[in-house]
Design a protein around this motif. Structure first.
Motif, mmCIF file in Angstrom:
data_model
loop_
_atom_site.group_PDB
_atom_site.id
_atom_site.type_symbol
_atom_site.label_atom_id
_atom_site.label_comp_id
_atom_site.label_asym_id
_atom_site.label_seq_id
_atom_site.Cartn_x
_atom_site.Cartn_y
_atom_site.Cartn_z
ATOM 1 N N ARG A 96 0.821 -1.215 0.000
ATOM 2 C CA ARG A 96 0.000 0.000 0.000
ATOM 3 C C ARG A 96 0.853 1.262 0.000
ATOM 4 N N PHE A 97 1.739 1.399 0.953
ATOM 5 C CA PHE A 97 2.499 2.642 1.110
ATOM 6 C C PHE A 97 3.570 2.801 0.043
ATOM 7 N N ALA A 98 4.184 1.717 -0.382
ATOM 8 C CA ALA A 98 5.186 1.797 -1.444
ATOM 9 C C ALA A 98 4.550 2.314 -2.734
ATOM 10 N N ARG A 99 3.383 1.806 -3.076
ATOM 11 C CA ARG A 99 2.709 2.243 -4.306
ATOM 12 C C ARG A 99 2.282 3.707 -4.214
ATOM 13 N N LEU A 100 1.746 4.103 -3.064
ATOM 14 C CA LEU A 100 1.268 5.473 -2.920
ATOM 15 C C LEU A 100 2.415 6.480 -2.925
ATOM 16 N N ILE A 101 3.495 6.175 -2.238
ATOM 17 C CA ILE A 101 4.643 7.086 -2.225
ATOM 18 C C ILE A 101 5.261 7.188 -3.616
ATOM 19 N N ALA A 102 5.335 6.086 -4.336
ATOM 20 C CA ALA A 102 5.865 6.131 -5.702
ATOM 21 C C ALA A 102 5.012 7.047 -6.571
ATOM 22 N N ALA A 103 3.689 6.940 -6.436
ATOM 23 C CA ALA A 103 2.803 7.803 -7.203
ATOM 24 C C ALA A 103 2.965 9.264 -6.794
ATOM 25 N N ALA A 104 3.128 9.512 -5.493
ATOM 26 C CA ALA A 104 3.289 10.880 -4.999
ATOM 27 C C ALA A 104 4.588 11.505 -5.514
ATOM 28 N N ARG A 105 5.633 10.730 -5.603
ATOM 29 C CA ARG A 105 6.911 11.249 -6.110
ATOM 30 C C ARG A 105 6.822 11.609 -7.590
ATOM 31 N N GLU A 106 6.024 10.851 -8.328
ATOM 32 C CA GLU A 106 5.879 11.121 -9.759
ATOM 33 C C GLU A 106 4.931 12.286 -10.027
ATOM 34 N N ASN A 107 4.052 12.594 -9.064
ATOM 35 C CA ASN A 107 3.043 13.650 -9.238
ATOM 36 C C ASN A 107 3.013 14.527 -7.988
ATOM 37 N N PRO A 108 4.025 15.377 -7.790
ATOM 38 C CA PRO A 108 4.142 16.127 -6.527
ATOM 39 C C PRO A 108 3.034 17.146 -6.288
ATOM 40 N N ASP A 109 2.228 17.459 -7.307
ATOM 41 C CA ASP A 109 1.154 18.434 -7.115
ATOM 42 C C ASP A 109 -0.082 17.823 -6.471
ATOM 43 N N VAL A 110 -0.207 16.500 -6.520
ATOM 44 C CA VAL A 110 -1.390 15.830 -5.960
ATOM 45 C C VAL A 110 -1.324 15.862 -4.434
ATOM 46 N N VAL A 111 -2.439 16.224 -3.794
ATOM 47 C CA VAL A 111 -2.444 16.393 -2.332
ATOM 48 C C VAL A 111 -3.130 15.243 -1.607
ATOM 49 N N LEU A 112 -3.888 14.428 -2.339
ATOM 50 C CA LEU A 112 -4.590 13.301 -1.736
ATOM 51 C C LEU A 112 -4.594 12.138 -2.711
ATOM 52 N N TRP A 113 -4.144 10.984 -2.214
ATOM 53 C CA TRP A 113 -4.097 9.764 -3.017
ATOM 54 C C TRP A 113 -5.005 8.694 -2.415
ATOM 55 N N GLY A 114 -5.435 7.771 -3.259
ATOM 56 C CA GLY A 114 -6.201 6.621 -2.796
ATOM 57 C C GLY A 114 -6.113 5.504 -3.812
ATOM 58 N N GLY A 115 -6.859 4.448 -3.566
ATOM 59 C CA GLY A 115 -6.849 3.312 -4.476
ATOM 60 C C GLY A 115 -8.041 2.413 -4.222
ATOM 61 N N ARG A 116 -7.939 1.184 -4.681
ATOM 62 C CA ARG A 116 -9.028 0.227 -4.495
ATOM 63 C C ARG A 116 -8.913 -0.441 -3.137
ATOM 64 N N ALA A 117 -10.061 -0.909 -2.642
ATOM 65 C CA ALA A 117 -10.098 -1.697 -1.411
ATOM 66 C C ALA A 117 -11.048 -2.866 -1.619
ATOM 67 N N ILE A 118 -10.834 -3.903 -0.862
ATOM 68 C CA ILE A 118 -11.728 -5.056 -0.863
ATOM 69 C C ILE A 118 -12.442 -5.072 0.475
ATOM 70 N N THR A 119 -13.759 -5.003 0.453
ATOM 71 C CA THR A 119 -14.494 -5.073 1.710
ATOM 72 C C THR A 119 -14.470 -6.510 2.231
ATOM 73 N N ILE A 120 -14.345 -6.633 3.537
ATOM 74 C CA ILE A 120 -14.342 -7.937 4.193
ATOM 75 C C ILE A 120 -15.320 -7.898 5.360
ATOM 76 N N ASP A 121 -15.769 -9.070 5.785
ATOM 77 C CA ASP A 121 -16.681 -9.117 6.915
ATOM 78 C C ASP A 121 -15.890 -9.262 8.213
ATOM 79 N N ARG A 122 -16.597 -9.467 9.308
ATOM 80 C CA ARG A 122 -15.955 -9.560 10.619
ATOM 81 C C ARG A 122 -14.878 -10.634 10.670
ATOM 82 N N ARG A 123 -15.102 -11.734 9.944
ATOM 83 C CA ARG A 123 -14.163 -12.853 9.972
ATOM 84 C C ARG A 123 -13.066 -12.738 8.916
ATOM 85 N N GLY A 124 -13.077 -11.658 8.159
ATOM 86 C CA GLY A 124 -12.050 -11.452 7.156
ATOM 87 C C GLY A 124 -12.373 -12.030 5.799
ATOM 88 N N ARG A 125 -13.608 -12.468 5.585
ATOM 89 C CA ARG A 125 -13.990 -13.029 4.292
ATOM 90 C C ARG A 125 -14.280 -11.902 3.300
#
Length: 308
Positions: A96-125
């Protein structure tokens, strides 16, 4: 480089996995700030256990002040230029952090980054893959021109600490969607971008804020959208003014709005109950969703069928 902030409250069932996911990152230049909001369970003890074993972890504790102010305690304690928010029941995927920092270094004007997430339930499914926010500079400009509320999936975010503090951090008046309000504010200070990679596992369960305060979140979203539209017209809008305008609407319109919100909330509750195998409650919630907002149920069901 990154301050990872983890507000926590009564999270003993999940916080160890959340911390482990941070310590297992491929990017190691970070500090992890965990703020316990007066938990009555073992959350604080677990956090201190990990802090004693890794010097990158700092633990704060105090009386219960609520989620927004607890997030602000973390922000004020952070020392790095970039902040990554992570709730104590979510899991960051290893890159997560390696990808976001790499993107931030390539685009220093961007102030907020995000990406995809997978929703999981209480048990992690796993449940569903989700993403929000502009994926290109052109899409960001289009969002801004239309007054769209701009935010990214919270457990994937990376944002500029200095700008977040200038905006006042998390607002208690937006409790339940204070993170969205802050991200929408950051979008007024600079570009926002998301990357097309899975960055986190986003836990949705019966006691999570995203489940218990969905109705409040909807109201905040509606207010932010109205405020964005007002600002496009050169004026501002306070939440009190917005609420007064809603109260002045005709009775039938207010009733329709209330039923629509109840239907959307019930639809979301149906998914949570199914994930946690509470089938009777899921059936009741589904019936309520169909009765109150059948169009929403139809559209969401169709979209899920298409995405699958």
């Amino acid at each position: 480089m990154i301050s990872i902030i983890m507000p926590a409250y009564n999270s003993e069932d999940f916080i160890a996995a959340a911390i482990e996911s941070v310590l297992g990152q491929t990017f190691s230049d970070f500090e992890l700030i965990i703020s316990d909001d007066g938990s009555s369970d073992g959350t604080l003890g677990i956090a201190r256990f990990y802090a004693a074993r890794d010097g990158r972890i700092r633990v704060l504790s105090g009386e219960n002040v609520g989620a927004p102010e607890n997030g602000n305690r973390c922000l004020r304690a952070a020392t790095r230029p970039w902040v990554a928010r992570m709730d104590a029941d979510d899991i960051s995927l290893p890159d997560r952090f390696a990808r976001l920092i790499a993107a931030a270094r390539e685009n220093p004007d961007v102030v907020l980054w995000g990406g995809r997430a997978i929703t999981i339930d209480r048990r992690g499914r796993p449940m569903h893959r989700i993403q929000s926010g502009p994926q290109s500079a052109e899409e960001f400009r289009d969002f801004r021109a239309r007054g769209k509320v701009i935010y990214v999936i919270s457990p994937t975010c990376l944002f500029r600490r200095d700008l977040a503090l200038q905006l006042g951090g998390y607002s208690p008046s937006m409790d339940g969607a204070d993170d969205v309000e802050l991200m929408n504010g950051l979008a007024e200070r600079g570009p926002v971008r998301t990357i097309s990679h899975d960055l986190a596992l986003y836990r949705v369960h019966g006691s999570s804020i995203s489940s218990t305060r969905y109705g409040l979140q909807e109201r905040v979203f509606a207010f932010l959208s109205a405020r964005n539209q007002a600002r496009l017209q050169g004026r501002d809008l306070t939440i009190d003014e917005y609420q007064r305008s809603l109260n002045e609407q005709p009775v039938l319109r207010r009733l329709a709005r209330g039923l629509g919100g109840l239907g959307r909330n019930s639809y979301r509750s149906t998914a949570v109950h199914l994930a946690e195998r509470r089938y009777v409650k899921a059936t009741i919630a589904a019936g309520m969703a169909i009765a109150c907002n059948p169009l929403h149920v139809l559209n969401r069901t169709r979209n899920r069928m298409i995405s699958n």
